[in-house]
Design an enzyme around this catalytic site. Structure first.
Site, PDB file in Angstrom:
ATOM      1  CE1 TYR A   1      -2.952  -5.324   2.265  1.00 45.94           C
ATOM      2  CE2 TYR A   1      -3.084  -3.119   3.742  1.00 45.94           C
ATOM      3  CZ  TYR A   1      -2.988  -3.803   2.317  1.00 45.94           C
ATOM      4  OH  TYR A   1      -2.680  -2.997   1.205  1.00 45.94           O
TER       5      TYR A   1
ATOM      6  CG  PHE B   1       4.898  -7.543   6.310  1.00 44.57           C
ATOM      7  CD1 PHE B   1       3.944  -7.448   5.906  1.00 44.57           C
ATOM      8  CD2 PHE B   1       5.586  -8.988   5.734  1.00 44.57           C
ATOM      9  CE1 PHE B   1       3.090  -8.204   5.244  1.00 44.57           C
ATOM     10  CE2 PHE B   1       4.812  -9.652   4.947  1.00 44.57           C
ATOM     11  CZ  PHE B   1       3.439  -9.442   4.492  1.00 44.57           C
TER      12      PHE B   1
ATOM     13  NE  ARG C   1      -2.583  -9.812  -7.620  1.00 41.99           N
ATOM     14  CZ  ARG C   1      -1.963  -9.711  -6.368  1.00 41.99           C
ATOM     15  NH1 ARG C   1      -2.439  -8.649  -5.813  1.00 41.99           N
ATOM     16  NH2 ARG C   1      -1.194 -10.426  -5.926  1.00 41.99           N
TER      17      ARG C   1
ATOM     18  CB  THR D   1       4.206  -7.649  -3.977  1.00 40.94           C
ATOM     19  OG1 THR D   1       3.191  -8.515  -4.207  1.00 40.94           O
ATOM     20  CG2 THR D   1       4.120  -7.355  -2.664  1.00 40.94           C
TER      21      THR D   1
ATOM     22  NE  ARG E   1       2.241  -3.174  -5.964  1.00 35.15           N
ATOM     23  CZ  ARG E   1       1.592  -4.305  -5.693  1.00 35.15           C
ATOM     24  NH1 ARG E   1       1.709  -5.482  -6.157  1.00 35.15           N
ATOM     25  NH2 ARG E   1       0.910  -4.172  -4.615  1.00 35.15           N
TER      26      ARG E   1
ATOM     27  CG  ASN F   1       3.502  -2.226  -2.687  1.00 35.12           C
ATOM     28  OD1 ASN F   1       2.733  -1.444  -2.105  1.00 35.12           O
ATOM     29  ND2 ASN F   1       3.384  -3.431  -2.948  1.00 35.12           N
TER      30      ASN F   1
ATOM     31  CG  HIS G   1      -4.417  -3.714  -2.276  1.00 38.93           C
ATOM     32  ND1 HIS G   1      -3.424  -4.860  -1.654  1.00 38.93           N
ATOM     33  CD2 HIS G   1      -5.501  -3.888  -2.390  1.00 38.93           C
ATOM     34  CE1 HIS G   1      -4.421  -5.507  -1.505  1.00 38.93           C
ATOM     35  NE2 HIS G   1      -5.681  -5.167  -2.046  1.00 38.93           N
TER      36      HIS G   1
ATOM     37  CD  GLU H   1      -8.677  -6.771  -0.855  1.00 40.57           C
ATOM     38  OE1 GLU H   1      -8.777  -6.306  -1.933  1.00 40.57           O
ATOM     39  OE2 GLU H   1      -7.976  -7.552  -0.597  1.00 40.57           O
TER      40      GLU H   1
END
Ligand code: CMP
Length: 134
Positions: free
Chosen positions: A51, A59, A87, A93, A104, A114, A117, A128
């Site tokens: 991240y 956050f 997505r 999000t 979500r 949520n 990812h 990733e």
């Protein structure tokens, strides 16, 4: 065929196999093939790296704390246009803004919790997947 990274977050894994199974069913029914899957407790340096783009955001500390709070399910998915299609399937999000029927919308509790990812773009997907699956 394109690959993307998908992750089921700790609060869903902690809630038990039924939710994890239901989310995997949605993904599978949407034409994705699972080509890698592992339940893992990710360590702090890995999550900070994962991240990294959010490092300066307020956050960030809570995000790292949360993702390392328990095991997650790490998944490599494959289909045509996998990145953008996943997505779409997971929704916004913030679950409060996620379209009806998205993952979500169905399973997210809040912006921080949520549920899942998914890689934001093809560069992130490659980065990733490399970080998680090597
Ligand atoms: P995710 O898609 O995993 O990418 C970064 C995560 O940071 C995001 O989902 C949210 O769970 C979390 N997050 C917490 N607060 C915020 C915020 N204000 N804006 C964006 N993401 C946030």
């Amino acid at each position: 065929m394109q690959q993307t990274y998908f992750m089921i977050k700790p609060e869903i894994v902690a809630a038990g196999d039924q939710k994890v199974g239901a989310i995997l069913s949605i993904v599978n029914a949407s034409g994705f093939r699972v080509t890698g899957l592992e339940m893992r407790q990710l360590d702090r340096p890995l999550v900070e790296d994962f991240y990294g783009e959010h490092r300066e955001r307020p956050f960030f500390g809570d995000l790292v704390e949360y993702i390392t709070s328990g095991p997650v399910v790490c998944i490599r998915l494959e289909r045509e246009d996998a990145v953008s299609r996943l997505r779409e399937l997971i929704g916004a999000t913030n679950p409060a803004e996620a379209a009806t029927g998205t993952i979500r919308f169905l399973y997210g509790e809040s912006l921080s919790n949520n549920a899942v990812h998914a890689s934001a773009n093809t560069e992130d997907a490659a980065r990733e997947l490399d970080l998680i699956f090597g």
